[in-house]
Design a protein around this motif. Structure first.
Motif, mmCIF file in Angstrom:
data_model
loop_
_atom_site.group_PDB
_atom_site.id
_atom_site.type_symbol
_atom_site.label_atom_id
_atom_site.label_comp_id
_atom_site.label_asym_id
_atom_site.label_seq_id
_atom_site.Cartn_x
_atom_site.Cartn_y
_atom_site.Cartn_z
ATOM 1 N N LEU A 177 53.923 20.809 17.254
ATOM 2 C CA LEU A 177 52.704 20.023 17.390
ATOM 3 C C LEU A 177 52.661 19.309 18.739
ATOM 4 N N ALA A 178 53.781 18.722 19.152
ATOM 5 C CA ALA A 178 53.816 18.002 20.429
ATOM 6 C C ALA A 178 53.498 18.928 21.596
ATOM 7 N N LYS A 179 54.091 20.109 21.604
ATOM 8 C CA LYS A 179 53.814 21.070 22.684
ATOM 9 C C LYS A 179 52.346 21.471 22.687
ATOM 10 N N ALA A 180 51.794 21.710 21.520
ATOM 11 C CA ALA A 180 50.381 22.115 21.434
ATOM 12 C C ALA A 180 49.459 20.989 21.899
ATOM 13 N N LEU A 181 49.740 19.746 21.492
ATOM 14 C CA LEU A 181 48.931 18.610 21.949
ATOM 15 C C LEU A 181 49.056 18.416 23.454
ATOM 16 N N ALA A 182 50.268 18.589 23.972
ATOM 17 C CA ALA A 182 50.492 18.435 25.412
ATOM 18 C C ALA A 182 49.660 19.438 26.204
ATOM 19 N N ARG B 26 46.929 21.154 25.066
ATOM 20 C CA ARG B 26 45.495 20.964 24.798
ATOM 21 C C ARG B 26 44.901 19.766 25.529
ATOM 22 N N HIS B 27 45.690 18.686 25.662
ATOM 23 C CA HIS B 27 45.161 17.438 26.226
ATOM 24 C C HIS B 27 45.811 17.067 27.563
ATOM 25 N N ASP B 28 46.562 17.995 28.153
ATOM 26 C CA ASP B 28 47.233 17.769 29.439
ATOM 27 C C ASP B 28 48.086 16.496 29.410
ATOM 28 N N LEU B 29 48.978 16.443 28.433
ATOM 29 C CA LEU B 29 49.879 15.302 28.261
ATOM 30 C C LEU B 29 51.284 15.682 28.707
ATOM 31 N N ASP B 30 52.040 14.708 29.156
ATOM 32 C CA ASP B 30 53.451 14.923 29.434
ATOM 33 C C ASP B 30 54.177 14.918 28.084
ATOM 34 N N HIS B 31 55.101 15.852 27.887
ATOM 35 C CA HIS B 31 55.807 15.994 26.606
ATOM 36 C C HIS B 31 57.276 15.649 26.801
ATOM 37 N N LEU B 32 57.809 14.855 25.884
ATOM 38 C CA LEU B 32 59.226 14.514 25.900
ATOM 39 C C LEU B 32 59.796 14.710 24.501
ATOM 40 N N ASP B 33 60.836 15.507 24.406
ATOM 41 C CA ASP B 33 61.593 15.719 23.176
ATOM 42 C C ASP B 33 62.778 14.748 23.211
ATOM 43 N N LEU B 34 62.833 13.820 22.282
ATOM 44 C CA LEU B 34 63.899 12.811 22.282
ATOM 45 C C LEU B 34 65.300 13.411 22.164
ATOM 46 N N ASP B 35 65.401 14.637 21.656
ATOM 47 C CA ASP B 35 66.714 15.297 21.607
ATOM 48 C C ASP B 35 67.342 15.381 22.997
ATOM 49 N N THR B 36 66.509 15.503 24.035
ATOM 50 C CA THR B 36 67.034 15.652 25.387
ATOM 51 C C THR B 36 67.661 14.364 25.913
ATOM 52 N N LEU B 37 67.365 13.229 25.291
ATOM 53 C CA LEU B 37 67.925 11.944 25.719
ATOM 54 C C LEU B 37 68.934 11.374 24.731
ATOM 55 N N ASN C 44 48.442 7.788 35.742
ATOM 56 C CA ASN C 44 47.319 7.735 34.799
ATOM 57 C C ASN C 44 47.319 8.960 33.885
ATOM 58 N N ARG C 45 48.486 9.245 33.345
ATOM 59 C CA ARG C 45 48.689 10.435 32.525
ATOM 60 C C ARG C 45 49.186 10.012 31.149
ATOM 61 N N GLY C 46 48.645 10.623 30.116
ATOM 62 C CA GLY C 46 49.087 10.363 28.756
ATOM 63 C C GLY C 46 50.364 11.120 28.430
ATOM 64 N N TRP C 47 50.928 10.806 27.284
ATOM 65 C CA TRP C 47 52.163 11.473 26.876
ATOM 66 C C TRP C 47 52.221 11.644 25.369
ATOM 67 N N VAL C 48 53.078 12.570 24.974
ATOM 68 C CA VAL C 48 53.438 12.769 23.578
ATOM 69 C C VAL C 48 54.959 12.848 23.533
ATOM 70 N N ILE C 49 55.557 11.997 22.722
ATOM 71 C CA ILE C 49 57.014 11.946 22.573
ATOM 72 C C ILE C 49 57.328 12.242 21.124
ATOM 73 N N ASP D 158 46.754 23.340 12.453
ATOM 74 C CA ASP D 158 46.308 23.757 13.774
ATOM 75 C C ASP D 158 46.073 22.512 14.626
ATOM 76 N N VAL D 159 46.447 22.588 15.885
ATOM 77 C CA VAL D 159 46.326 21.436 16.757
ATOM 78 C C VAL D 159 44.881 20.943 16.859
ATOM 79 N N ALA D 160 43.918 21.834 16.716
ATOM 80 C CA ALA D 160 42.513 21.440 16.781
ATOM 81 C C ALA D 160 42.132 20.501 15.636
ATOM 82 N N ASP D 161 42.907 20.510 14.567
ATOM 83 C CA ASP D 161 42.628 19.648 13.414
ATOM 84 C C ASP D 161 43.233 18.248 13.563
ATOM 85 N N VAL D 162 44.013 18.023 14.603
ATOM 86 C CA VAL D 162 44.643 16.719 14.839
ATOM 87 C C VAL D 162 43.792 15.954 15.832
#
Length: 172
Positions: free
Chosen positions: A19-24, A26-37, A68-73, A166-170
């Motif tokens: 979902l995070a990748k799809a939202l990123a 679709r909405h041009d967001l920066d994506h961060l997976d907390l597993d990487t930190l 001025n960029r959004g994110w999804v974590i 589907d990401v369009a439903d979020v």
């Protein structure tokens, strides 16, 4: 349009990363997976110091604010999500049945940012499936109780998903 600031959390295998990748995208967001930190590259793996992770999270949030960029974590670490709760505008609790999480985990493609090879990932799958199955009975920062408590305390916009969608439903 304001830049969305979204946290996604839930059990392993619930579809957080998908979902995070799809939202990123679709909405041009920066994506961060907390597993990487969250983990130091040691054998066996050990959790990173909370203060170190907090500094990295602050830098990620600040960098995106400057641009001025959004994110999804996304992640299952309630202790790390708490560090971001005053910065997020919207949280999404992936509250799928354990059976759905297990099925998703079995079908998971290779995650090269977590495992050196698909074989290494597959060697870990039985332990992962057992851990997923303990979601409701655990009492740690990865548990259902911790996730529900975080959801209940959050003061911003909240969404609970009980099925992969589907990401369009979020709506963000």
């Amino acid at each position: 349009m304001p830049c969305p600031l979204i946290l996604i959390f839930g059990n392993s295998g619930s579809g957080k990363s998908t979902l995070a990748k799809a939202l990123a995208i679709r909405h041009d967001l920066d994506h961060l997976d907390l597993d990487t930190l969250a983990w130091r590259p040691t054998e066996p793996p050990q959790r990173s110091e909370l203060s170190q992770v907090n500094a990295l999270l602050d830098a990620f949030v600040e960098r995106n604010a400057e641009q001025n960029r959004g994110w999804v974590i996304e992640g299952c670490y309630t202790d790390l999500l708490e560090l971001l709760s005053d910065k997020a505008e919207h949280i999404v609790f992936m509250n799928l049945a354990v059976t759905a999480c297990i099925a998703n985990a079995k079908a998971r493609p290779w995650e090269p940012h977590k495992y050196a090879s698909k074989a290494a990932q597959d060697a870990n799958v039985e332990m992962l499936l057992e851990w997923i199955g303990q979601y409701s009975s655990r009492e740690d920062e990865f548990s259902y109780a911790a996730h529900l408590g975080f959801y209940d305390r959050f003061q911003g916009r909240k969404t609970i998903l009980t099925a992969n969608t589907d990401v369009a439903d979020v709506v963000i």
